[in-house]
Scaffold this motif. Structure first.
Motif, PDB file in Angstrom:
ATOM      1  N   ARG A   1      11.181   4.384   4.044  1.00 15.73           N
ATOM      2  CA  ARG A   1      12.596   4.694   3.777  1.00 15.73           C
ATOM      3  C   ARG A   1      12.768   5.170   2.339  1.00 15.73           C
ATOM      4  NH1 ARG A   1      17.972   3.362   5.135  1.00 15.73           N
ATOM      5  NH2 ARG A   1      17.252   2.496   7.116  1.00 15.73           N
ATOM      6  N   GLU A   2      12.137   4.464   1.400  1.00 14.84           N
ATOM      7  CA  GLU A   2      12.264   4.843   0.000  1.00 14.84           C
ATOM      8  C   GLU A   2      11.640   6.204  -0.267  1.00 14.84           C
ATOM      9  OE1 GLU A   2      12.953   5.111  -4.045  1.00 14.84           O
ATOM     10  OE2 GLU A   2      13.961   3.998  -2.425  1.00 14.84           O
ATOM     11  N   LEU A   3      10.506   6.489   0.384  1.00 16.95           N
ATOM     12  CA  LEU A   3       9.874   7.798   0.217  1.00 16.95           C
ATOM     13  C   LEU A   3      10.808   8.916   0.656  1.00 16.95           C
ATOM     14  CD1 LEU A   3       7.362   9.653  -0.230  1.00 16.95           C
ATOM     15  CD2 LEU A   3       6.813   9.231   2.185  1.00 16.95           C
ATOM     16  N   VAL A   4      11.396   8.782   1.841  1.00 17.58           N
ATOM     17  CA  VAL A   4      12.283   9.825   2.360  1.00 17.58           C
ATOM     18  C   VAL A   4      13.519   9.960   1.479  1.00 17.58           C
ATOM     19  CG1 VAL A   4      13.699  10.508   4.338  1.00 17.58           C
ATOM     20  CG2 VAL A   4      11.430   9.521   4.712  1.00 17.58           C
ATOM     21  N   ARG A   5      14.074   8.833   1.044  1.00 16.98           N
ATOM     22  CA  ARG A   5      15.254   8.885   0.174  1.00 16.98           C
ATOM     23  C   ARG A   5      14.942   9.603  -1.123  1.00 16.98           C
ATOM     24  NH1 ARG A   5      17.109   7.538  -4.145  1.00 16.98           N
ATOM     25  NH2 ARG A   5      15.137   6.550  -4.738  1.00 16.98           N
TER      26      ARG A   5
ATOM     27  N   LEU B   1       0.829  -1.200   0.000  1.00 13.17           N
ATOM     28  CA  LEU B   1       0.000   0.000   0.000  1.00 13.17           C
ATOM     29  C   LEU B   1       0.865   1.252   0.000  1.00 13.17           C
ATOM     30  CD1 LEU B   1      -2.677  -1.108   2.626  1.00 13.17           C
ATOM     31  CD2 LEU B   1      -3.005  -0.880   0.166  1.00 13.17           C
ATOM     32  N   LEU B   2       1.964   1.214   0.732  1.00  6.21           N
ATOM     33  CA  LEU B   2       2.846   2.375   0.796  1.00  6.21           C
ATOM     34  C   LEU B   2       3.621   2.559  -0.505  1.00  6.21           C
ATOM     35  CD1 LEU B   2       1.968   2.046   3.738  1.00  6.21           C
ATOM     36  CD2 LEU B   2       4.311   2.554   4.435  1.00  6.21           C
ATOM     37  N   ASP B   3       3.970   1.457  -1.162  1.00  4.60           N
ATOM     38  CA  ASP B   3       4.616   1.567  -2.480  1.00  4.60           C
ATOM     39  C   ASP B   3       3.679   2.236  -3.482  1.00  4.60           C
ATOM     40  OD1 ASP B   3       6.990   0.352  -1.683  1.00  4.60           O
ATOM     41  OD2 ASP B   3       6.314  -1.660  -2.235  1.00  4.60           O
TER      42      ASP B   3
ATOM     43  N   ALA C   1      25.288  13.124   2.592  1.00  2.47           N
ATOM     44  CA  ALA C   1      24.781  12.891   3.941  1.00  2.47           C
ATOM     45  C   ALA C   1      25.528  11.731   4.587  1.00  2.47           C
ATOM     46  CB  ALA C   1      23.289  12.589   3.887  1.00  2.47           C
ATOM     47  N   HIS C   2      25.704  11.829   5.883  1.00  2.00           N
ATOM     48  CA  HIS C   2      26.320  10.738   6.627  1.00  2.00           C
ATOM     49  C   HIS C   2      25.472   9.488   6.429  1.00  2.00           C
ATOM     50  CE1 HIS C   2      27.589   8.321  10.068  1.00  2.00           C
ATOM     51  NE2 HIS C   2      28.702   9.047  10.070  1.00  2.00           N
ATOM     52  N   PRO C   3      26.099   8.339   6.243  1.00  2.20           N
ATOM     53  CA  PRO C   3      25.313   7.121   5.965  1.00  2.20           C
ATOM     54  C   PRO C   3      24.315   6.772   7.055  1.00  2.20           C
ATOM     55  CG  PRO C   3      27.640   6.611   6.412  1.00  2.20           C
ATOM     56  CD  PRO C   3      27.546   8.086   6.186  1.00  2.20           C
ATOM     57  N   ASP C   4      24.549   7.220   8.285  1.00  2.00           N
ATOM     58  CA  ASP C   4      23.609   6.918   9.361  1.00  2.00           C
ATOM     59  C   ASP C   4      22.487   7.945   9.473  1.00  2.00           C
ATOM     60  OD1 ASP C   4      25.098   4.687  10.067  1.00  2.00           O
ATOM     61  OD2 ASP C   4      26.333   5.795  11.508  1.00  2.00           O
ATOM     62  N   ALA C   5      22.563   9.045   8.705  1.00  2.12           N
ATOM     63  CA  ALA C   5      21.586  10.120   8.870  1.00  2.12           C
ATOM     64  C   ALA C   5      20.170   9.644   8.535  1.00  2.12           C
ATOM     65  CB  ALA C   5      21.973  11.319   8.002  1.00  2.12           C
ATOM     66  N   LEU C   6      20.023   8.901   7.450  1.00  2.04           N
ATOM     67  CA  LEU C   6      18.702   8.419   7.076  1.00  2.04           C
ATOM     68  C   LEU C   6      18.153   7.468   8.127  1.00  2.04           C
ATOM     69  CD1 LEU C   6      16.338   8.182   5.147  1.00  2.04           C
ATOM     70  CD2 LEU C   6      17.650   6.528   3.789  1.00  2.04           C
ATOM     71  N   ASP C   7      19.000   6.602   8.653  1.00  2.00           N
ATOM     72  CA  ASP C   7      18.545   5.699   9.718  1.00  2.00           C
ATOM     73  C   ASP C   7      18.063   6.480  10.930  1.00  2.00           C
ATOM     74  OD1 ASP C   7      19.126   3.439   8.241  1.00  2.00           O
ATOM     75  OD2 ASP C   7      21.140   3.216   9.064  1.00  2.00           O
ATOM     76  N   ASP C   8      18.792   7.528  11.286  1.00  2.00           N
ATOM     77  CA  ASP C   8      18.402   8.342  12.437  1.00  2.00           C
ATOM     78  C   ASP C   8      17.050   9.010  12.200  1.00  2.00           C
ATOM     79  OD1 ASP C   8      20.717   7.668  13.753  1.00  2.00           O
ATOM     80  OD2 ASP C   8      21.782   9.522  13.226  1.00  2.00           O
ATOM     81  N   VAL C   9      16.851   9.520  10.989  1.00  2.00           N
ATOM     82  CA  VAL C   9      15.601  10.203  10.657  1.00  2.00           C
ATOM     83  C   VAL C   9      14.436   9.227  10.698  1.00  2.00           C
ATOM     84  CG1 VAL C   9      14.335  11.298   8.766  1.00  2.00           C
ATOM     85  CG2 VAL C   9      16.621  12.094   9.377  1.00  2.00           C
TER      86      VAL C   9
ATOM     87  N   ASP D   1      13.152  18.461   7.750  1.00  2.38           N
ATOM     88  CA  ASP D   1      14.483  19.074   7.742  1.00  2.38           C
ATOM     89  C   ASP D   1      15.455  18.242   6.917  1.00  2.38           C
ATOM     90  OD1 ASP D   1      13.735  21.223   9.299  1.00  2.38           O
ATOM     91  OD2 ASP D   1      14.472  20.372  11.182  1.00  2.38           O
ATOM     92  N   TYR D   2      15.333  16.932   7.019  1.00  2.00           N
ATOM     93  CA  TYR D   2      16.245  16.050   6.279  1.00  2.00           C
ATOM     94  C   TYR D   2      16.009  16.135   4.778  1.00  2.00           C
ATOM     95  CZ  TYR D   2      18.515  11.762   4.650  1.00  2.00           C
ATOM     96  OH  TYR D   2      19.304  10.868   3.969  1.00  2.00           O
ATOM     97  N   VAL D   3      14.770  16.054   4.348  1.00  2.00           N
ATOM     98  CA  VAL D   3      14.518  16.022   2.902  1.00  2.00           C
ATOM     99  C   VAL D   3      14.765  17.379   2.249  1.00  2.00           C
ATOM    100  CG1 VAL D   3      12.882  14.119   3.135  1.00  2.00           C
ATOM    101  CG2 VAL D   3      12.025  16.464   3.063  1.00  2.00           C
ATOM    102  N   THR D   4      14.649  18.461   3.015  1.00  6.01           N
ATOM    103  CA  THR D   4      14.891  19.785   2.442  1.00  6.01           C
ATOM    104  C   THR D   4      16.335  20.237   2.610  1.00  6.01           C
ATOM    105  OG1 THR D   4      14.243  20.901   4.495  1.00  6.01           O
ATOM    106  CG2 THR D   4      12.510  20.522   2.849  1.00  6.01           C
TER     107      THR D   4
END
Length: 416
Positions: A115-119, A44-46, A91-99, A78-81
């Motif tokens: 995760r894919e949406l934010v990326r 559904l999210l895809d 971005a630091h590789p851990d930044a997305l995980d933190d978000v 803040d992350y996506v903008t």
């Protein structure tokens, strides 16, 4: 009830933003709401992600709002903008995980589709001017089914904004007064308070004083709007409004948790959806927005729920409240499902709406609900009964109250 499949086949279209938009009362509604009948299914999210990308690229939508904590969602935005200070490509590789861990509530950050949406949103925004960037928002309150958070974060942030940019001598109290009245956060998050009103702090003398102060702070924010908008950014002003709405809403919710009357649950559900609606309406001020949540939070008819042996409760959803304000600038697209085998939801009975759609050859489709209702005639098909509590079948009586219906035949398990 008429059930000729050739007739029903003529009401369906391939899934896509263009097909959805053609069915809506206005070409590009200010608030386009996409509902889901269950949570936690990446299929559904895809589908949501695909539709959002198409709406961004083909129709100029720039905001997506999810049924997740509105304050936590600020970290995702803040992350996506790029407002976190990290270059989009570095971005630091851990930044997305933190978000994902800190920017979502209800466990939604664990979803591969989220995760894919934010990326994708961060990648889309790379190098774009701020006015053309896509934005992320949560529009649920800081609430869980087991209770509500302390209003501390929202109240203190609102007070700080007014102290920094407004006339500090007009503040109703110093920040330390709020801190003293709030006390330890665990008295607000007491798990037992959801079932026992006597365990809630929501009607204590401190909570009552805080409700008055929160109202004063929000009134001051409105009264000093010209000065505040001149001294701070529009983004800062919008966030202060969010903090104010959330603080007032949380204190109202905690007050409702302390209510021992039979209407307690109805009041809590109504407060939650009212908070949702206010946030959605604020988001539409900056442009066309796609909202994604459970069907019950977005539908126009009254929502109903039975919980823990309580009598059936009914309340107006965030979508119903927003539709009352926006009129044809609000559109609701419901989602219905055939099977969820890994949840024990098997092939729907052939005399249900889902059963009729499941018999079609398409794996997924967009259905014109008005044409489908006319073909089905009276009486409408009987509502499907779900063997799993986490899935709410579509009510055929609601066909006339949605603008489009998306149907997915079968949901596979989420990838591990």
């Amino acid at each position: 009830m008429k059930t000729e499949s050739p007739g029903i086949a003529h009401t369906v279209h391939p899934v896509g933003a263009a097909a959805v938009l053609r069915l809506l009362p206005t070409p590009r509604p200010r608030l386009l709401a996409l509902g889901e009948p269950t949570h936690g299914e990446d299929s559904l999210l895809d589908l949501r992600n695909t539709l959002f990308r198409q709406l961004v690229e083909e129709a100029g939508y720039r905001t997506i709002a999810l049924e997740s904590d509105c304050l936590r969602g600020l970290a995702v935005d803040d992350y996506v903008t790029g407002a976190t200070g990290l270059a989009a490509g570095a971005a630091h590789p851990d930044a997305l995980d933190d978000v994902l861990r800190n920017g979502f509530s209800h466990g939604f950050g664990a979803s591969a589709a989220n995760r894919e949406l934010v990326r994708w949103m961060r990648e889309f925004n790379d190098g774009r001017p701020a006015a053309d960037q896509v934005r992320f928002a949560g529009f649920d309150g800081p609430l869980e089914i087991t209770g509500a958070e302390s209003p501390r974060r929202a109240l203190i942030a609102l007070h700080a904004f007014l102290a920094d940019h407004g006339d500090a001598d007009l503040l109703p109290c110093p920040a330390r007064t709020l801190d003293d009245l709030l006390g330890p956060d665990d008295r607000w998050t007491e798990p037992a308070a959801m079932r026992d009103p006597a365990r809630s702090v929501g009607r204590s003398a401190d909570a009552s004083r805080l409700r008055l102060l929160a109202d004063d702070l929000l009134a001051l924010l409105d009264a000093q709007a010209p000065q505040l908008l001149g001294a701070a950014s529009r983004e800062g002003w919008d966030r202060a409004r969010l903090y104010g709405r959330t603080a007032v809403g949380l204190l109202r919710y905690h007050h409702g948790m302390a209510d021992p009357s039979p209407s307690r649950m109805t009041r809590l559900l109504a407060v939650r959806d009212s908070m949702m609606a206010d946030t959605l309406l604020a988001l539409t001020e900056r442009g066309p927005t796609l909202a994604f949540a459970h069907n019950s939070h977005l539908q126009r008819p009254r929502s109903t729920m039975r919980m823990d042996g309580h009598p059936l409760v009914a309340w107006w959803s965030a979508g119903a409240l927003a539709a009352a304000r926006l009129g044809e600038r609000y559109a609701f697209v419901a989602t219905a499902l055939g099977t969820i085998p890994h949840r024990g939801v098997d092939t729907p009975p052939p005399d249900t709406l889902e059963g009729l759609l499941h018999a079609l050859p398409q794996d997924r489709c967009v259905v014109d609900p008005s044409e489908l209702a006319a073909l089905l005639g009276d009486p409408a098909p009987a509502p499907r009964v779900s063997p799993w509590f986490g899935y709410a079948p579509f009510d055929p009586a609601h066909l006339g109250a949605c603008d489009a219906l998306v149907f997915l035949k079968d949901l596979p398990p989420n990838p591990r």
